[in-house]
Design a protein around this motif. Structure first.
Motif, PDB file in Angstrom:
ATOM      1  N   GLN A  28       5.143 -51.845  22.114  1.00  0.00           N
ATOM      2  CA  GLN A  28       3.316 -52.344  22.821  1.00  0.00           C
ATOM      3  C   GLN A  28       3.395 -52.193  23.728  1.00  0.00           C
ATOM      4  O   GLN A  28       2.321 -51.784  24.411  1.00  0.00           O
ATOM      5  CB  GLN A  28       3.316 -54.454  22.064  1.00  0.00           C
ATOM      6  N   SER A  29       4.585 -51.896  24.920  1.00  0.00           N
ATOM      7  CA  SER A  29       4.322 -52.774  26.166  1.00  0.00           C
ATOM      8  C   SER A  29       5.185 -51.077  26.983  1.00  0.00           C
ATOM      9  O   SER A  29       5.429 -51.492  28.257  1.00  0.00           O
ATOM     10  CB  SER A  29       5.456 -53.364  26.925  1.00  0.00           C
ATOM     11  N   VAL A  42      11.173 -44.122  31.838  1.00  0.00           N
ATOM     12  CA  VAL A  42      10.406 -44.844  30.812  1.00  0.00           C
ATOM     13  C   VAL A  42       9.629 -45.359  31.695  1.00  0.00           C
ATOM     14  O   VAL A  42      10.130 -46.064  32.568  1.00  0.00           O
ATOM     15  CB  VAL A  42      11.181 -46.241  29.335  1.00  0.00           C
ATOM     16  N   ILE A  43       8.388 -45.872  30.753  1.00  0.00           N
ATOM     17  CA  ILE A  43       6.676 -46.984  31.717  1.00  0.00           C
ATOM     18  C   ILE A  43       7.142 -48.139  31.203  1.00  0.00           C
ATOM     19  O   ILE A  43       6.850 -48.330  29.421  1.00  0.00           O
ATOM     20  CB  ILE A  43       5.705 -46.173  31.752  1.00  0.00           C
ATOM     21  N   GLN A  44       7.633 -49.001  31.430  1.00  0.00           N
ATOM     22  CA  GLN A  44       7.538 -50.231  31.148  1.00  0.00           C
ATOM     23  C   GLN A  44       6.006 -50.915  31.778  1.00  0.00           C
ATOM     24  O   GLN A  44       6.303 -51.216  32.727  1.00  0.00           O
ATOM     25  CB  GLN A  44       8.890 -51.175  31.372  1.00  0.00           C
ATOM     26  N   SER A  45       5.660 -51.619  30.659  1.00  0.00           N
ATOM     27  CA  SER A  45       4.350 -52.978  31.436  1.00  0.00           C
ATOM     28  C   SER A  45       4.597 -54.010  30.996  1.00  0.00           C
ATOM     29  O   SER A  45       5.153 -54.243  30.291  1.00  0.00           O
ATOM     30  CB  SER A  45       2.743 -52.338  30.632  1.00  0.00           C
ATOM     31  N   THR A  46       4.355 -55.202  31.899  1.00  0.00           N
ATOM     32  CA  THR A  46       4.471 -56.674  31.044  1.00  0.00           C
ATOM     33  C   THR A  46       2.836 -57.102  30.706  1.00  0.00           C
ATOM     34  O   THR A  46       2.603 -58.122  30.109  1.00  0.00           O
ATOM     35  CB  THR A  46       4.347 -57.567  32.304  1.00  0.00           C
ATOM     36  N   SER A  48       0.569 -55.238  27.195  1.00  0.00           N
ATOM     37  CA  SER A  48       0.140 -54.516  25.976  1.00  0.00           C
ATOM     38  C   SER A  48      -0.695 -52.642  26.878  1.00  0.00           C
ATOM     39  O   SER A  48      -1.231 -52.903  26.924  1.00  0.00           O
ATOM     40  CB  SER A  48      -0.475 -54.888  24.816  1.00  0.00           C
ATOM     41  N   LEU A  49       0.218 -52.206  25.782  1.00  0.00           N
ATOM     42  CA  LEU A  49      -0.080 -50.673  26.070  1.00  0.00           C
ATOM     43  C   LEU A  49      -1.083 -49.648  25.157  1.00  0.00           C
ATOM     44  O   LEU A  49      -1.758 -48.681  24.997  1.00  0.00           O
ATOM     45  CB  LEU A  49       0.750 -49.518  26.623  1.00  0.00           C
ATOM     46  N   HIS A  50       0.006 -50.141  24.317  1.00  0.00           N
ATOM     47  CA  HIS A  50      -0.440 -49.810  22.276  1.00  0.00           C
ATOM     48  C   HIS A  50      -0.816 -51.219  21.950  1.00  0.00           C
ATOM     49  O   HIS A  50      -0.242 -52.336  21.634  1.00  0.00           O
ATOM     50  CB  HIS A  50       0.829 -48.735  21.886  1.00  0.00           C
TER      51      HIS A  50
END
Length: 69
Positions: A28-29, A42-46, A48-50
């Motif tokens: 999801q992130s 790996v690109i991690q986000s706080t 939601s990307l998906h």
């Protein structure tokens, strides 16, 4: 499904060039990419990307559209 990839022109830090996204590793992130030197980024986000469509994680379309009503 493991061979399903998303081609990308993005670059990571240090001059590594991203070759492809490992779509089956999406969360999801996060996104996971293979670099031209065979390392993984790996690109991690706080945020939601998906979103999950019941089968796989799909990109969220953030395109702005004019209201025609």
């Amino acid at each position: 499904m493991l061979d399903q990839v998303y081609e990308s022109q993005a670059k990571t830090n240090n001059t590594r060039k991203v070759i492809k996204e490992l779509v089956t590793n999406r969360t999801q992130s996060s996104n996971t990419f293979v670099n031209d030197d065979n390392t993984i980024s790996v690109i991690q986000s706080t945020y939601s990307l998906h979103y999950f469509d019941g089968l796989a994680w799909q990109d969220i379309d953030t395109t702005l559209r004019q209201d025609t009503s």
